[in-house]
Write a protein that holds these residues in place. Structure first.
Motif, mmCIF file in Angstrom:
data_model
loop_
_atom_site.group_PDB
_atom_site.id
_atom_site.type_symbol
_atom_site.label_atom_id
_atom_site.label_comp_id
_atom_site.label_asym_id
_atom_site.label_seq_id
_atom_site.Cartn_x
_atom_site.Cartn_y
_atom_site.Cartn_z
ATOM 1 N N GLU A 20 3.035 -1.650 -4.079
ATOM 2 C CA GLU A 20 3.090 -0.521 -3.138
ATOM 3 C C GLU A 20 1.685 -0.124 -2.725
ATOM 4 N N GLU A 21 1.540 0.276 -1.488
ATOM 5 C CA GLU A 21 0.253 0.738 -0.979
ATOM 6 C C GLU A 21 -0.148 2.039 -1.669
ATOM 7 N N THR A 22 -1.403 2.112 -2.073
ATOM 8 C CA THR A 22 -1.956 3.357 -2.617
ATOM 9 C C THR A 22 -2.420 4.233 -1.463
ATOM 10 N N GLN A 23 -1.882 5.422 -1.396
ATOM 11 C CA GLN A 23 -2.291 6.378 -0.365
ATOM 12 C C GLN A 23 -2.771 7.638 -1.072
ATOM 13 N N GLY A 24 -3.978 8.033 -0.781
ATOM 14 C CA GLY A 24 -4.546 9.171 -1.489
ATOM 15 C C GLY A 24 -5.113 8.728 -2.832
ATOM 16 N N VAL A 25 -5.410 9.679 -3.667
ATOM 17 C CA VAL A 25 -6.034 9.410 -4.961
ATOM 18 C C VAL A 25 -4.971 9.200 -6.022
ATOM 19 N N GLU A 26 -5.052 8.087 -6.708
ATOM 20 C CA GLU A 26 -4.190 7.826 -7.858
ATOM 21 C C GLU A 26 -5.082 7.597 -9.061
ATOM 22 N N THR A 27 -4.820 8.275 -10.132
ATOM 23 C CA THR A 27 -5.685 8.172 -11.314
ATOM 24 C C THR A 27 -4.996 7.517 -12.502
ATOM 25 N N GLU A 28 -3.705 7.235 -12.387
ATOM 26 C CA GLU A 28 -3.001 6.583 -13.488
ATOM 27 C C GLU A 28 -2.899 5.092 -13.227
ATOM 28 N N ALA A 29 -3.053 4.309 -14.281
ATOM 29 C CA ALA A 29 -2.898 2.853 -14.181
ATOM 30 C C ALA A 29 -2.348 2.346 -15.507
ATOM 31 N N ARG A 30 -1.620 1.270 -15.431
ATOM 32 C CA ARG A 30 -1.066 0.657 -16.642
ATOM 33 C C ARG A 30 -1.260 -0.843 -16.576
ATOM 34 N N ARG A 31 -1.362 -1.451 -17.737
ATOM 35 C CA ARG A 31 -1.569 -2.892 -17.792
ATOM 36 C C ARG A 31 -0.216 -3.590 -17.916
ATOM 37 N N THR A 32 0.127 -4.317 -16.879
ATOM 38 C CA THR A 32 1.402 -5.036 -16.821
ATOM 39 C C THR A 32 1.235 -6.420 -17.427
ATOM 40 N N PRO A 33 2.187 -6.881 -18.238
ATOM 41 C CA PRO A 33 2.065 -8.220 -18.839
ATOM 42 C C PRO A 33 1.897 -9.306 -17.772
ATOM 43 N N VAL A 34 1.078 -10.293 -18.087
ATOM 44 C CA VAL A 34 0.806 -11.404 -17.169
ATOM 45 C C VAL A 34 2.103 -12.027 -16.666
ATOM 46 N N ALA A 35 3.063 -12.245 -17.571
ATOM 47 C CA ALA A 35 4.317 -12.904 -17.180
ATOM 48 C C ALA A 35 5.037 -12.127 -16.088
ATOM 49 N N THR A 36 4.985 -10.804 -16.157
ATOM 50 C CA THR A 36 5.638 -9.975 -15.141
ATOM 51 C C THR A 36 4.938 -10.114 -13.793
ATOM 52 N N VAL A 37 3.611 -10.158 -13.811
ATOM 53 C CA VAL A 37 2.864 -10.305 -12.553
ATOM 54 C C VAL A 37 3.240 -11.622 -11.877
ATOM 55 N N TYR A 38 3.371 -12.684 -12.669
ATOM 56 C CA TYR A 38 3.820 -13.959 -12.097
ATOM 57 C C TYR A 38 5.259 -13.863 -11.585
ATOM 58 N N GLN A 39 6.161 -13.328 -12.402
ATOM 59 C CA GLN A 39 7.592 -13.355 -12.085
ATOM 60 C C GLN A 39 7.963 -12.437 -10.925
ATOM 61 N N GLU A 40 7.303 -11.272 -10.848
ATOM 62 C CA GLU A 40 7.674 -10.284 -9.838
ATOM 63 C C GLU A 40 6.703 -10.235 -8.658
ATOM 64 N N GLY A 41 5.550 -10.884 -8.806
ATOM 65 C CA GLY A 41 4.550 -10.834 -7.751
ATOM 66 C C GLY A 41 4.173 -12.203 -7.226
ATOM 67 N N ILE A 42 3.419 -12.942 -7.998
ATOM 68 C CA ILE A 42 2.785 -14.157 -7.501
ATOM 69 C C ILE A 42 3.796 -15.202 -7.041
ATOM 70 N N VAL A 43 4.769 -15.534 -7.884
ATOM 71 C CA VAL A 43 5.699 -16.616 -7.536
ATOM 72 C C VAL A 43 6.598 -16.238 -6.359
ATOM 73 N N PRO A 44 7.291 -15.079 -6.389
ATOM 74 C CA PRO A 44 8.111 -14.740 -5.201
ATOM 75 C C PRO A 44 7.286 -14.560 -3.929
ATOM 76 N N ASP A 45 6.075 -14.042 -4.041
ATOM 77 C CA ASP A 45 5.224 -13.933 -2.852
ATOM 78 C C ASP A 45 4.974 -15.307 -2.239
ATOM 79 N N LEU A 46 4.648 -16.272 -3.080
ATOM 80 C CA LEU A 46 4.346 -17.605 -2.554
ATOM 81 C C LEU A 46 5.594 -18.326 -2.065
ATOM 82 N N GLN A 47 6.722 -18.088 -2.714
ATOM 83 C CA GLN A 47 7.975 -18.686 -2.224
ATOM 84 C C GLN A 47 8.312 -18.143 -0.838
ATOM 85 N N TYR A 48 8.095 -16.852 -0.646
ATOM 86 C CA TYR A 48 8.308 -16.261 0.676
ATOM 87 C C TYR A 48 7.342 -16.866 1.691
ATOM 88 N N ALA A 49 6.091 -17.025 1.280
ATOM 89 C CA ALA A 49 5.086 -17.580 2.191
ATOM 90 C C ALA A 49 5.432 -19.016 2.584
#
Length: 523
Positions: free
Chosen positions: A141-170
């Motif tokens: 999601e786009e960050t709009q305004g100031v956001e001060t909270e962040a969390r570390r997401t497991p690598v596997a999740t970044v691949y499964q929910e971000g990198i791989v589906p993004d590239l499949q769409y591309a």
């Protein structure tokens, strides 16, 4: 009096138009130039590996990354630069992806292409971040305004929910050929997805994606390996996707700086002064003994295709008591021992190789000598088209993906599936191109030659200095083993901690929930 600025562009107003969303997409490409061709990224992908250690300039100025020094911490500016740069890119891609569906006046094919380009870039930025840092802050999601909270997401999740589906769409929504050279394409997405799947150990998918690029017949290996590095030929049939630089100083920014870092200091020679053709030598990165011994010079063109070992005099000088004039040989580097008597008899510097650890050599006429100043120069980034002898803003495109790597990915993936014969078949296409005249048969490998070490060696021969190596030794499971064996500067300190980089201290300091955003262990 209340001001009413009529020319103030905001995302809410500008990204609602066809031109606005296209301009926003162009901005999402900008962070590529903050990585490819930049010193920070070379240090984090090339050095600290089996292939490259610190040269004189690296040891003097930025020693800690290659050496895995206790001083390499989250306060190091290079990890901050990479982190901040990619998150700028991610937020820009998130903005385009979320806003494109609302834009009026574009057809659905254009809309899908815009989103697909942004998703390709987002996947690439996250791919670098998870490989460098491990668990990272993950948002689509786009960050709009100031956001001060962040969390570390497991690598596997970044691949499964971000990198791989993004590239499949591309892959599904990008054209095979871009209307503008340098934009993401279907084949660039396939190539990046092949690399991602190889990293994840999804061998069949990695082979499928790499072979899709190969079988598209939209690319061909250039005839001679050395032609890849002709600066007038950086748009060629082998390039799947590259990051563009230009000779326009108004738009080139810092440019591709690679020409500065892989060079030894030829200007110490009595018959040489700094010139545009030979470059400005910062001497940051020096090849290890492993790299120097990796090539069979009797049959493989890739050492001479990758490294410059001869310099021609550009002023009069005296070497070994003999007059040297412009046009004569001033320096020659060889990969074998030479007797002192021969070195003293020739009218040039004859720098030899005795297989001592290159960083511990005291003889100035030996590779590694003169305090790490003497070594073969990687020619892949030399830039003879710079505007002046001291110019740092190179104009050479950075080749991010090329066809030869697709054969090596497909070959390694086939090997991992137990199909060694098919693996050798892929590799032999690359080795055939690399063969010296009359040596094609000698360059062929067999199914029985296939191993993980073979693929690391072959990728080293083909891709030396091209920002793959740190990732390669990491994903291979041979990170510690290779560093202990081949990089004695790194061997003193390297441990399992170093499989990821320290999270930038600035990131940790600025979150309001520090308990959810901890530093990587050991830093």
């Amino acid at each position: 009096m209340e001001e009413n600025p009529v020319g103030l562009a905001t995302a809410e107003s500008y990204y609602t138009t066809p031109k606005g969303i296209e301009d926003g997409l162009k901005a999402a490409y900008t962070p590529l130039r903050g990585f490819y061709g930049r010193q920070e990224a070379y240090f984090l992908t090339v050095t600290g590996t089996d292939m490259y250690t610190n040269g004189f300039g690296g040891a003097t100025n930025i020693p800690d990354i290659n050496n895995y020094s206790p001083n390499f911490l989250g306060s190091h500016p290079y990890v901050r630069v990479i982190w901040d740069n990619f998150y700028v890119g991610i937020n820009q891609t998130n903005a385009i992806i979320s806003r494109a569906p609302q834009v009026q006046g574009i057809n659905e094919a254009t809309r899908s292409r815009i989103v697909a380009e942004a998703r390709f870039l987002r996947a690439l930025y996250y791919f670098h971040l998870v490989r460098q840092f491990g668990d990272v802050h993950f948002t689509l999601e786009e960050t709009q305004g100031v956001e001060t909270e962040a969390r570390r997401t497991p690598v596997a999740t970044v691949y499964q929910e971000g990198i791989v589906p993004d590239l499949q769409y591309a892959v599904s929504n990008l054209p095979a050929k871009a209307q503008e050279y340098g934009r993401a394409t279907k084949h660039a997405a396939e190539g990046l997805l092949a690399s991602v799947q190889l990293t994840l150990g999804n061998w069949a998918e990695a082979e499928k994606m790499a072979s899709a690029v190969i079988n598209s017949n939209d690319f061909q290996l250039v005839k001679n390996y050395i032609d890849l590095w002709d600066i007038n030929n950086d748009v060629n049939s082998e390039v799947i996707w590259s990051v563009q630089y230009t000779d326009d100083p108004l738009t080139n920014g810092p440019g591709n700086e690679g020409h500065l870092y892989f060079q030894f200091d030829y200007t110490r020679n009595p018959a040489m002064i700094r010139d545009i053709e030979n470059g400005r030598p910062f001497q940051r990165f020096m090849p290890t003994n492993y790299t120097l011994k990796l090539f069979d010079l009797s049959k493989d063109s890739r050492f001479d295709g990758s490294f410059k070992t001869v310099w021609i005099a550009n002023r009069e000088g005296t070497i070994n008591g003999k007059k040297v004039v412009p046009g004569d040989t001033a320096i020659k580097i060889v990969l074998n021992p030479v007797s002192d008597a021969v070195q003293k008899s020739v009218p040039y510097w004859l720098i030899d190789f005795n297989d001592k650890w290159v960083a511990a050599v005291t003889d100035p006429l030996e590779i590694g000598g003169a305090s790490r100043r003497q070594f073969p120069t990687l020619r892949k980034y030399l830039d003879p088209l710079r505007t002046s002898v001291n110019a740092t803003d190179g104009r050479r495109d950075f080749l991010v993906m090329r066809l030869a790597e697709m054969y090596l990915i497909a070959g390694e993936a086939a090997f991992k599936q137990g199909n060694n014969a098919k693996a050798a078949e892929y590799v032999n296409v690359v080795r055939t191109r690399a063969a010296l005249p009359g040596k094609v048969a000698d360059m062929q490998v067999k199914a029985t030659d296939m191993s993980q070490d073979f693929f690391l060696d072959e990728r080293g021969r083909e891709l030396a200095g091209e920002m793959h190596r740190w990732y390669d030794i990491k994903r291979s499971g041979k990170f510690i083993e290779r560093l202990m064996k081949y990089n004695l500067d790194a061997a003193e300190n390297v441990k399992a901690t170093h499989i990821v980089r320290p999270i930038p201290q600035t990131q940790i300091d600025r979150v309001s929930n520090p308990g959810d955003f901890l530093q990587n262990p050991g830093y």
